[in-house]
Design a protein around this motif. Sequence first.
Motif, PDB file in Angstrom:
ATOM      1  N   GLU A   1       0.883  -1.152  -0.060  1.00 19.02           N
ATOM      2  CA  GLU A   1       0.025  -0.113  -0.091  1.00 19.02           C
ATOM      3  C   GLU A   1       0.750   1.237  -0.096  1.00 19.02           C
ATOM      4  OE1 GLU A   1      -3.275   2.408  -0.301  1.00 19.02           O
ATOM      5  OE2 GLU A   1      -3.312   0.159  -0.310  1.00 19.02           O
ATOM      6  N   ARG A   2       1.980   1.208   0.732  1.00 19.06           N
ATOM      7  CA  ARG A   2       2.987   2.407   0.925  1.00 19.06           C
ATOM      8  C   ARG A   2       3.555   2.461  -0.643  1.00 19.06           C
ATOM      9  NH1 ARG A   2       4.208   4.738   6.075  1.00 19.06           N
ATOM     10  NH2 ARG A   2       5.555   5.979   4.844  1.00 19.06           N
ATOM     11  N   LEU A   3       3.987   1.523  -1.085  1.00 19.96           N
ATOM     12  CA  LEU A   3       4.685   1.465  -2.416  1.00 19.96           C
ATOM     13  C   LEU A   3       3.660   2.278  -3.437  1.00 19.96           C
ATOM     14  CD1 LEU A   3       7.332   0.915  -3.762  1.00 19.96           C
ATOM     15  CD2 LEU A   3       6.268  -1.248  -4.385  1.00 19.96           C
ATOM     16  N   LYS A   4       2.511   1.867  -3.399  1.00 15.69           N
ATOM     17  CA  LYS A   4       1.562   2.045  -4.331  1.00 15.69           C
ATOM     18  C   LYS A   4       1.302   3.880  -4.018  1.00 15.69           C
ATOM     19  CE  LYS A   4      -2.082  -0.638  -4.416  1.00 15.69           C
ATOM     20  NZ  LYS A   4      -3.474  -1.205  -4.573  1.00 15.69           N
ATOM     21  N   LEU A   5       1.186   4.135  -2.750  1.00 18.80           N
ATOM     22  CA  LEU A   5       0.958   5.478  -2.610  1.00 18.80           C
ATOM     23  C   LEU A   5       1.892   6.213  -3.206  1.00 18.80           C
ATOM     24  CD1 LEU A   5      -0.723   5.451   1.051  1.00 18.80           C
ATOM     25  CD2 LEU A   5      -1.773   5.923  -1.124  1.00 18.80           C
ATOM     26  N   GLU A   6       3.345   5.844  -2.939  1.00 20.35           N
ATOM     27  CA  GLU A   6       4.581   6.627  -3.124  1.00 20.35           C
ATOM     28  C   GLU A   6       4.682   6.811  -4.715  1.00 20.35           C
ATOM     29  OE1 GLU A   6       8.058   5.048  -1.617  1.00 20.35           O
ATOM     30  OE2 GLU A   6       7.018   5.548   0.431  1.00 20.35           O
ATOM     31  N   ASN A   7       4.193   5.802  -5.423  1.00 18.23           N
ATOM     32  CA  ASN A   7       4.072   5.831  -6.934  1.00 18.23           C
ATOM     33  C   ASN A   7       3.089   6.557  -7.755  1.00 18.23           C
ATOM     34  OD1 ASN A   7       6.670   4.314  -6.987  1.00 18.23           O
ATOM     35  ND2 ASN A   7       5.569   2.219  -6.876  1.00 18.23           N
ATOM     36  N   GLN A   8       2.291   7.149  -7.055  1.00 15.78           N
ATOM     37  CA  GLN A   8       1.091   7.854  -7.645  1.00 15.78           C
ATOM     38  C   GLN A   8       1.569   9.120  -7.943  1.00 15.78           C
ATOM     39  OE1 GLN A   8      -2.335   7.501  -5.122  1.00 15.78           O
ATOM     40  NE2 GLN A   8      -2.820   5.408  -5.774  1.00 15.78           N
TER      41      GLN A   8
END
Length: 93
Positions: free
Chosen positions: A86-93
């Motif tokens: 989830e954190r990785l997804k948020l950082e890549n947005q």
Amino acid sequence: MAAMQRGIKPIRTCIVCRKSQEPSQLLRVNCLDGVITPTSVGKSHGRGAWLHLSCGYTAIDRKAFKSAFKLEQAPDISKFKAFLDERLKLENQ
């Protein structure tokens, strides 16, 4: 106690890369009932381990939580892995 009043800040060590930093730069995780969970800001229960967010997947691959928490069998890392995803997804947005 006098040392804390002079502004000495606590230092924690990442269980993966072994670099020492202030707690604000690291993520704290707990092992409660054999489940690894990231702790939120504020109070947390029991023994904790500290790591960089970027070291999270390496900790999973190396099974670092088993040794960090001195466990006989590998803990459940599903909640922690979901948190990292989830954190990785948020950082890549």
